[in-house]
Design an enzyme around this catalytic site. Structure first.
Site, short mmCIF file in Angstrom:
data_model
loop_
_atom_site.label_atom_id
_atom_site.label_comp_id
_atom_site.label_asym_id
_atom_site.label_seq_id
_atom_site.Cartn_x
_atom_site.Cartn_y
_atom_site.Cartn_z
N MET A 63 0.85 -1.19 0.00
CA MET A 63 0.00 0.00 0.00
C MET A 63 0.88 1.24 0.00
O MET A 63 1.75 1.40 0.87
CB MET A 63 -0.92 0.00 1.22
CG MET A 63 -1.95 -1.10 1.22
SD MET A 63 -2.97 -1.12 2.72
CE MET A 63 -1.84 -1.91 3.88
N CYS A 65 -3.09 -1.23 -9.60
CA CYS A 65 -3.31 0.07 -8.97
C CYS A 65 -4.29 0.90 -9.81
O CYS A 65 -4.06 1.13 -11.00
CB CYS A 65 -2.00 0.83 -8.82
SG CYS A 65 -2.22 2.46 -8.05
N ARG A 73 -6.28 -2.63 3.62
CA ARG A 73 -6.73 -1.50 4.44
C ARG A 73 -7.14 -1.92 5.85
O ARG A 73 -7.02 -1.15 6.80
CB ARG A 73 -7.88 -0.78 3.75
CG ARG A 73 -7.46 -0.06 2.47
CD ARG A 73 -8.65 0.49 1.72
NE ARG A 73 -9.49 -0.57 1.17
CZ ARG A 73 -10.73 -0.39 0.75
NH1 ARG A 73 -11.29 0.81 0.83
NH2 ARG A 73 -11.42 -1.41 0.25
#
Length: 338
Positions: A19, A102, A229
């Site tokens: 990330m 991405c 996340r």
């Protein structure tokens, strides 16, 4: 036993996602301590590596305690991708990952990341160039397709395997979805259960609880899951999932002492690696989740964000420990991502 090349990852590995501005060495260290089986660097621009850009080069920093660890690159041209693969090879990670997933505009506009999903032959050329240029196992992370009308992941998976990759991670959304809506694990399962596919397939997207991870394993048959996340500010998610797999029971959520201790370790590592200014600044995105669910925490969180030195920040953490001593979070599992 799941293996990528000669790398053994256990029966059902939990991977920490690459990330941007999150998966740096300080964050990877606390996730490793909480049970992450495999980790990746932030993605690195192939063009940046070739230009010797300072930020790109710094992302190559890996440490023995992180292993196995992979370095992820992205780009849209064969020569820079091949050259950057050679640079990565020299830093001796355990594997090299290519980012074909991405969705952010600044990457897609350069013809990289998820933009490659619109041109599968180009994806295969880029992948083949990287495979030829490194001795490392090469893996890929990508999405279901560009949009709802072009979910081509089944074809993509076969062709990437033929190009020589050793594992594939699939995020269960298209590029146009970004991170909105729900991840579709059905197509991930179809890829995994395709008799032509012999490489490990990892699922990614909306895996935020032990139950969801177990569903990915039992219903869709994936070889492991990648957590993104949901791990931000909550590295305990890895050990909680493993405990649930083994016992069918939830671990109690970390108490305030554990939350502050891990946040403090993360902070100190950030300052040690990035320096006293950037190390403090880039920790700010993590505080909300480290402290998620604590009542009346807003003022403390504001103080953390406003703190300018390590000493000031540690003082605020000390006050939080005292103020919330004995507090028990009622709900188990990871807090919601902010």
């Amino acid at each position: 036993m799941v293996k990528i090349g000669d790398i053994s990852l256990g029966d059902f590995p939990l991977l920490l996602a690459p990330m941007e501005d999150v998966s740096d060495p300080p964050f990877r260290a606390v996730c490793k301590a909480q049970g992450a089986d495999m980790m990746y660097t932030e993605f690195i621009s192939s063009e940046g590596l070739i230009r010797d850009a300072i930020k790109s080069r710094q992302k190559l920093d890996i440490f023995d305690y992180e292993r196995p660890v992979g370095i992820q690159i992205f780009g849209g041209d064969e020569e820079p991708m091949a050259m950057s693969a050679q640079i990565v090879d020299a830093t001796r990670p355990d594997l090299l990952d290519i980012n074909f997933g991405c969705p952010v505009k600044k990457v897609v506009c350069k013809g990289a990341g998820a933009a490659i999903l619109k041109d599968v032959p180009k994806m295969i050329r880029l992948t083949s160039a990287v495979v030829r240029s490194t001795r490392l196992p090469v893996t890929v992370k990508t999405r279901l397709g560009w949009d709802e009308g072009s979910k081509n992941i089944e074809e993509v998976a076969e062709r990437l395997q033929d190009a020589g990759i050793r594992a594939l991670t699939i995020h269960g959304r298209t590029r146009t979805q970004l991170y909105k809506g729900s991840a579709d694990w059905t197509l991930i399962g179809k890829v995994k259960n395709n008799p032509r596919i012999k490489i490990p397939i990892f699922g990614n997207g909306d895996v935020t609880t032990p139950e969801e991870a177990l569903t990915m394993k039992n219903k869709y048959g994936v070889d492991g899951v990648m957590i993104g996340r949901a791990a931000i500010g909550y590295p305990w998610i890895f050990r909680e999932m493993k405990h649930f797999f083994q016992t069918g029971e939830h671990l109690p959520p970390p108490d305030i002492e554990a939350r502050v201790a891990v946040c403090r370790e993360h902070l100190r590592r950030s300052v040690a690696w990035k320096g006293p200014v950037l190390g403090i600044l880039e920790m700010r995105r993590h505080y909300g989740n480290y402290l998620r669910g604590l009542p009346h925490i807003k003022d403390f969180r504001t103080s953390l964000v406003m703190s300018k030195t390590l000493e000031e920040t540690e003082e605020v953490l000390d006050k939080i420990s005292v103020c919330y001593e004995g507090y028990e979070q009622a709900a188990s599992g990871a807090p919601a991502v902010v």
